[in-house]
Design an enzyme around this catalytic site. Structure first.
Site, PDB file in Angstrom:
ATOM      1  N   GLU A 224       0.854  -1.183   0.000  1.00 29.80           N
ATOM      2  CA  GLU A 224       0.000   0.000   0.000  1.00 29.80           C
ATOM      3  C   GLU A 224       0.894   1.238   0.000  1.00 29.80           C
ATOM      4  O   GLU A 224       1.173   1.785  -1.039  1.00 29.80           O
ATOM      5  CB  GLU A 224      -0.952  -0.022   1.201  1.00 29.80           C
TER       6      GLU A 224
ATOM      7  N   GLU B 143      -2.602   0.436  13.232  1.00 29.20           N
ATOM      8  CA  GLU B 143      -3.692   0.874  12.362  1.00 29.20           C
ATOM      9  C   GLU B 143      -5.046   0.732  13.050  1.00 29.20           C
ATOM     10  O   GLU B 143      -5.936   1.554  12.862  1.00 29.20           O
ATOM     11  CB  GLU B 143      -3.683   0.020  11.082  1.00 29.20           C
TER      12      GLU B 143
HETATM   13  C1  BGC Z   1      -5.203   2.861   4.432  1.00 27.41           C
HETATM   14  C2  BGC Z   1      -5.591   4.021   5.284  1.00 27.41           C
HETATM   15  C3  BGC Z   1      -6.449   4.914   4.469  1.00 27.41           C
HETATM   16  C4  BGC Z   1      -7.674   4.104   4.164  1.00 27.41           C
HETATM   17  C5  BGC Z   1      -8.780   4.816   3.528  1.00 27.41           C
HETATM   18  C6  BGC Z   1      -6.442   2.108   4.075  1.00 27.41           C
HETATM   19  O1  BGC Z   1      -6.195   1.004   3.300  1.00 27.41           O
HETATM   20  O2  BGC Z   1      -4.265   2.058   5.040  1.00 27.41           O
HETATM   21  O3  BGC Z   1      -4.705   4.495   6.139  1.00 27.41           O
HETATM   22  O4  BGC Z   1      -6.698   6.159   4.985  1.00 27.41           O
HETATM   23  O5  BGC Z   1      -7.363   2.933   3.466  1.00 27.41           O
HETATM   24  O6  BGC Z   1      -9.860   4.525   4.263  1.00 27.41           O
END
Ligand code: BGC
Length: 910
Positions: free
Chosen positions: A474, A764
Site C-alpha cells: 500500500e 492501524e
Molecule cells: C489505508 C488508510 C487509508 C484508508 C482509507 C487504508 O487502506 O491504510 O490508512 O486512509 O485505506 O480509508
C-alpha cells in the site's frame, strides 16, 4: 543577543534550489528577559570572501526596522542558475544595540531553465532485454558509467541528476551524497525532481568516472496494492549533468548521452514491495572508477525526455537516520533464525556474514511473531518483502539493500552457515530527514511510550510523502491520515519543507473538477473513484492551513489558494442543499471506529463547514476580503444546514428524523452490533471542535459526549477522524478529567492497550491484536500506521500546554496553558518552533505546584498558571505580577494569566 539557525526555505545550506525569491529565517538567543529584535541587516554575497569583508554584493538589506525574523524574502540582484550565495545576518536588540553578525551560511541555485539542461535521458540498451533475466516480473536495474578526462586543475564541480526510477550516483568509486531513494516520489507524469551535489572534492585532474544505478522505486516498481508495476512507465532512465569549472575559469560539461555505457550487475531485482536480490558473485569491482574495463558494457540509448517539469526537490531527502542493534536472536526452527530489533521501523538491515561462494541467504521481515516464534507476514498481503543475498565467498561480506525498504521489527534469516551474533544484523532506520522538533516526558511510563511510539509512527511513514504504512502493499500518500496527523507531526519534527513539497503533489493530484484525491500522488491506474472522500480530500485545506498557522507560511497558502477554492466549488455543485451527500466516492467515514459508524453525511457536512471556515481565515490573511466574507457565509450556511439535519433540541447530535442506523452498539468483546440512531462520540467531537452547534447547546452536547464515553465503559470508540479532536474537545469543554481517563486507559480499546501488547509504534487498528482474538483480519492490519497517534497534538497543546495564539502565527506570540491532572506528577516538554525553542514543564509536589516556561528571544507568550483557591503565584522568588518581564492580566477559569516577554520563568504556586 546571538543569532542562530539560519535557514533558507526551511533548509540549512540548501544546495540547488529553484526558488529565485528564497525566504530567509533565523532565531535569536539572549540571556535577558523581554529581549526582542528591533532591526536586522542581511548581507548576501557572491563569495565567502566578499561576505567576510562585510559586503553584500548581491544584497545588503540595510538596517530594516522591526522584529521580523522569519520568511524574509530575498530582495537583491536577480538570482540565476548555479549561483552560490553566502549570507549572514545581524540584529539589533531592544536597546538598539547591534549584535555580532551570525556565522555565515549559504544557499545555491540549481538549474532554473529547461535550456540549462544539456543532458539527455538515457536508458539501458534494449539488446539486454532479450535475455531471460529481463523477462522476469521486475527486471535487473540498469547500471551506467562514463569515464572522462579532466585536463586542468579543478576549482569547482557540481552534478545535477534526476531519474525516472531512483538512483544511486558515484564518482571515482565513491558514493555521491547520502540520499536514499532520490529523487523521491512525485506524480512523474507532471513533475520529476532533481538533486544537485557539490562534487569538487571527488574530482581530480586526469582520469575520472561517474557511475549510477537506477532502481525501479515508485516510477516503475510495484506501488500501491495492485500486483502490476509500471504505474508511470517501465523503462528506468537517468539524467546526469556534471559541470566542472577549472581554476582558469574555463568550464566543461559532461552530460548523459549515448557515450555512456550500461550493463547490469549484482542486482537481479530490487523493488519496494518484493525486496531485493543481490548476487555478490556478479559484483564488478571498480565499475564506477576510471580504470575499469567496460568492454563488455554496451552503449546507453537516449529515450524521450519526459513531458513533465524537472524541479529541484524542496524538501529533505530520505536518509538513514539511526541504527538499531538486535535485542534478541532466536531459532524457532532448525536453521531459521529470528532477530528482534526491539522496535518496529521502516528501513532495511545491514547484514554481515561470511561463508562459501554461492551460499544463499534470505531475509524476511515482519512486525510481529507467530505463536511459534516465526515471523508473522500474513498482514503484508501481496508484498513479498524478501531480500536475498548470494555470497561471493570472500571473507566478511557486508550487504545493505539499495532500492527497497521494509516495515519491520523482526528479521527471519535462512541460509546462514554460522550461528548469528548481534553483529550479524544491524537495523537501519530510513525516512525523510526532517529535523527533530519536540520532546515530551511525564511521570507515567505508558504515556512516555505513547509519545515515543507516535514519533516512531511518523518516522516509519514520512518517507518522501506521508504514507499510511510502510510494510504491506500500500504505502500511499493517504490524505485523511495526513490531515488528521499533520499538527501532531509538527510537534515531533520540523515538517515544513516536507509538507511544502507534498502540497505540490496534492495539487497535482486534484481533478479538473476540483476534487482532491484520497491519496497523493495519484497512481495512474487507479479506477478513478479515489477522490473526494470526506476527511481525506479535506487535507487539501487542513494541511496548508496548519502549515500557515504553525510556520507562518503565507506563500504556501497563496500558492494553493485557487486549488482550495476549487475544492469548495466542487462540493457545492453536487450538494445544493448544503448537506454533503454526493461526490464522495469511496467515502470512508470515521475509518476503523469501534462499532460506532458515524453517519457519513454528518461527517462530510461537518468537514465542509470546517473547510469553509479555514478558507475564510486564509482569504482574510491574504487580504482577499470579498472571498473571506463569501467563505464565512458558506461556513454559516453549511453550519445552519448541519444544525437542521443533525442537531436535536436536547443537544444530541445524530441524523434527526432519519432512519435508524446499524452498528451503534459497543461492547468490549466486539460481538454486539445493535440498531441505533447514529449517535457516536465522533458526531459530538466534530460538532464541538468545528463549532457547529448553537451556543446554548454546547454544554449539553458535551454531556452527551461524556455519556457516550461512559456507555463504552469509559472508552473511546472513535476511528481515524474522530480520535484527533476527542481529547482536545474534552479538555476545552471542562472535562479534562475524561480526556486523561482515556489517555491512561490500558484496556481495549485504548492507546495503552496496544502498548500493553508490546506496541512500539501506533497500530492501524485498536484491535490489531487482542487477547481473545489474536490478530485482526490480515487483509488490513498494519502495526505502523500513525493515524490513531493524532493524540500527540493533545499531549503538546494541552497536557504540556504549548499552544499557538489564535491571533498570531508561527509561535511569534503563543500560549502556555497546561491542562493538569493529579494522575500525572510532572510533565516536561520542549518544542523547537520556527522562532526558537519553547519549553513548558510542570510538577506537583504535595500542595505545591511548579511551572517552568521557556520563551525564545523575540517572542512573547501568555502564560496560564493553574491555581486553586487563594493560592499565591510566585516567580523566581518574587510575587509573579511584580517579576521582571511579566505582567498579570487576570484570573480566570482556574488560571492566573500573565503576559511574558522572552526568558526563562519559574513559577511556584502555594
Ligand atoms: C489505508 C488508510 C487509508 C484508508 C482509507 C487504508 O487502506 O491504510 O490508512 O486512509 O485505506 O480509508
Amino acid at each position: 543577543m546571538k543569532i542562530q539557525n539560519l535557514r533558507c526555505e526551511y533548509l540549512e545550506n540548501p544546495f540547488g534550489i529553484d526558488e529565485t525569491k528564497p525566504r530567509l529565517s533565523w532565531t535569536l538567543e539572549s540571556e535577558r528577559r523581554g529581549e526582542i529584535q528591533t532591526a536586522y541587516r542581511i548581507l548576501v554575497a557572491s563569495s565567502q570572501d566578499v561576505l567576510d569583508e562585510g559586503r553584500g554584493d548581491l544584497w545588503d538589506s540595510g538596517k530594516v526596522m522591526g522584529d521580523a525574523s522569519i520568511h524574509i524574502e530575498y530582495d537583491g540582484s536577480p538570482l540565476a542558475s548555479r549561483m552560490a550565495c553566502y549570507w549572514k545576518v545581524a540584529a539589533w536588540d531592544r536597546n538598539g544595540e547591534m549584535s555580532a553578525f551570525s556565522s555565515p551560511t549559504s544557499f545555491t541555485l540549481g538549474l532554473l531553465d529547461d535550456s540549462d539542461w544539456k543532458a539527455s535521458w538515457i536508458a539501458m540498451n534494449p539488446s539486454f532485454y532479450e535475455s531471460d533475466e529481463f523477462k522476469q516480473d521486475s527486471p535487473p536495474p540498469p547500471w551506467f558509467r562514463k569515464a572522462f578526462e579532466l585536463d586542468n586543475e579543478i576549482a569547482n564541480a557540481v552534478v545535477y541528476v534526476s531519474a525516472r526510477g531512483i538512483f544511486e550516483l558515484y564518482a571515482n568509486g565513491e558514493r555521491i551524497g547520502e540520499d536514499v531513494f532520490a529523487p523521491g516520489w512525485t506524480d512523474y507524469n507532471t513533475r520529476i525532481q532533481y538533486r544537485s551535489y557539490d562534487v569538487t572534492s571527488l574530482m581530480k585532474r586526469g582520469a575520472n568516472a561517474l557511475g549510477a544505478v537506477v532502481g525501479d522505486g515508485w516510477y516503475s516498481g510495484h506501488i500501491g496494492w495492485r500486483r502490476d508495476r509500471g504505474y508511470y512507465g517501465f523503462v528506468n532512465s537517468l539524467l546526469v549533468q556534471l559541470e566542472v569549472t577549472y581554476t582558469d575559469g574555463s568550464k566543461r560539461v559532461f552530460a548523459s548521452d549515448r557515450s555512456w555505457k550500461c550493463s547490469h550487475g549484482p542486482l537481479k531485482y530490487s523493488d519496494f514491495m518484493d525486496g531485493e536480490y543481490y548476487d555478490a558473485r556478479k559484483e564488478m569491482p571498480g565499475w564506477n572508477s576510471a580504470s575499469f574495463n567496460d568492454s563488455t558494457w554496451k552503449s546507453a540509448v537516449i529515450v524521450d525526455a519526459p513531458d513533465a517539469a524537472i524541479v529541484s526537490q524542496p524538501s529533505e531527502p530520505v536518509r538513514a537516520t539511526e541504527e538499531l542493534r538486535p535485542v534478541s536472536i532466536n531459532e524457532p526452527q532448525n536453521g531459521m533464525y529470528v532477530v528482534n530489533l526491539g522496535r518496529n521501523i521502516a528501513g532495511w538491515v545491514r547484514l554481515k556474514v561470511s561463508g562459501k561462494k554461492g551460499t544463499v541467504i534470505t531475509l524476511r521481515y515482519g512486525e510481529r511473531l507467530n505463536p511459534s516464534g516465526s515471523v508473522y507476514t500474513t498482514n503484508l498481503r501481496a508484498a513479498k518483502v524478501i531480500d536475498t543475498y548470494v555470497l561471493k565467498g570472500e571473507g566478511v561480506e557486508v550487504f545493505e539493500p539499495h532500492f527497497t525498504f521494509h516495515g519491520f521489527q523482526y528479521i527471519e534469516l535462512i541460509g546462514l552457515t554460522e550461528e548469528p551474533t548481534k553483529d550479524t544484523v544491524t537495523g537501519v532506520v530510513l525516512h525523510s530527514a526532517t529535523p527533530l522538533a519536540g520532546s515530551f516526558e511525564c511521570s507515567d511510563d505508558m504515556v512516555n511510550t505513547l509519545a515515543e511510539n507516535i514519533d516512531w509512527g511518523q518516522r516509519g511513514n514520512f518517507l518522501s510523502v506521508p504514507t499510511d504504512c510502510p510494510q504491506r502493499d500500500e504505502r500511499l500518500g493517504w490524505m485523511g491520515d495526513a490531515q488528521i496527523f499533520v499538527r501532531t507531526s509538527t510537534y515531533n519534527r520540523d515538517v515544513a519543507a516536507f509538507f511544502t513539497k507534498w502540497m505540490v503533489d496534492v495539487e497535482d493530484a486534484q481533478s479538473s473538477e476540483g476534487a482532491f484525491a484520497d491519496f497523493s500522488p495519484r497512481v495512474k491506474n487507479d479506477t478513478g473513484n479515489f477522490e473526494g472522500a470526506a476527511g481525506w480530500g479535506d487535507a487539501g485545506i487542513v494541511v496548508p492551513w496548519t502549515l500557515w498557522r504553525v510556520y507562518g507560511d503565507r506563500r504556501l497558502i497563496e500558492k494553493h489558494y485557487d486549488a482550495m477554492g476549487k475544492w469548495l466549488d466542487y462540493m457545492r455543485s453536487d450538494n445544493p442543499d448544503l448537506i454533503r451527500r454526493k461526490s464522495l466516492n469511496n467515502n470512508y467515514g470515521d475509518w476503523l471506529s469501534i462499532k460506532a459508524d458515524t453517519p457519513k453525511d454528518l461527517l462530510a457536512t461537518a468537514y465542509w463547514a470546517y473547510d469553509a471556515k479555514l478558507l475564510s481565515e486564509i482569504a482574510a490573511e491574504l487580504g482577499l476580503d470579498d472571498d473571506a466574507v463569501k467563505y464565512k457565509q458558506l461556513y454559516s450556511d453549511v453550519r445552519a444546514a448541519f444544525q437542521r439535519e443533525f442537531v436535536a433540541e436536547d443537544g444530541r447530535v445524530y441524523p434527526v428524523g432519519g432512519d435508524k442506523v446499524e452498528a451503534q452498539g459497543f461492547d468490549a468483546s466486539g460481538t454486539d452490533r445493535k440498531q441505533g440512531i447514529g449517535e457516536t462520540q465522533t458526531n459530538y467531537v466534530l460538532a464541538l471542535y468545528m463549532d457547529l452547534l448553537p451556543k446554548e447547546l454546547r454544554a449539553k452536547a458535551v454531556d452527551h459526549l461524556v455519556r457516550k464515553i461512559e456507555e463504552c465503559g469509559w472508552h473511546l470508540s472513535t476511528g481515524f477522524i474522530g480520535v484527533r479532536h476527542l481529547c482536545p474537545v474534552l479538555s476545552e469543554a471542562g472535562r479534562n478529567d475524561v480526556a486523561y481517563r482515556l489517555l491512561l486507559n490500558d484496556t481495549f480499546p485504548s492507546w495503552g492497550y496496544s502498548i500493553k501488547q508490546g506496541a512500539t509504534t501506533i497500530w492501524e487498528r485498536w484491535d490489531g491484536w487482542t487477547e481473545d482474538k489474536g490478530f485482526q483480519d490480515p487483509g488490513m492490519n498494519s502495526f505502523n500506521h500513525y493515524s490513531l497517534g493524532s493524540v500527540g497534538e493533545w499531549l503538546y497543546r494541552y497536557v504540556a500546554g504549548i499552544e499557538l495564539d489564535w491571533n498570531e502565527t508561527a509561535f511569534k506570540r503563543f500560549i502556555i496553558k497546561p491542562y493538569t491532572d493529579t494522575r500525572l506528577d510532572y510533565v516536561k516538554a520542549t518544542y523547537n518552533s520556527i522562532h526558537g525553542p519553547i519549553g513548558s514543564a510542570w510538577k506537583r509536589s504535595g500542595d505545591a505546584f511548579a511551572l517552568n516556561v521557556e520563551i525564545p528571544a523575540n517572542t512573547s507568550a501568555e502564560i496560564h498558571v493553574p491555581v486553586t483557591g487563594d493560592a499565591k503565584v510566585m516567580e523566581s522568588g518574587n510575587v509573579a505580577g511584580e517579576s521582571e518581564g511579566l505582567s498579570f492580566v487576570r484570573r480566570e477559569g482556574g488560571y492566573e494569566i500573565y503576559v511574558a516577554g522572552a526568558g526563562d520563568y519559574r513559577f511556584e504556586v502555594k
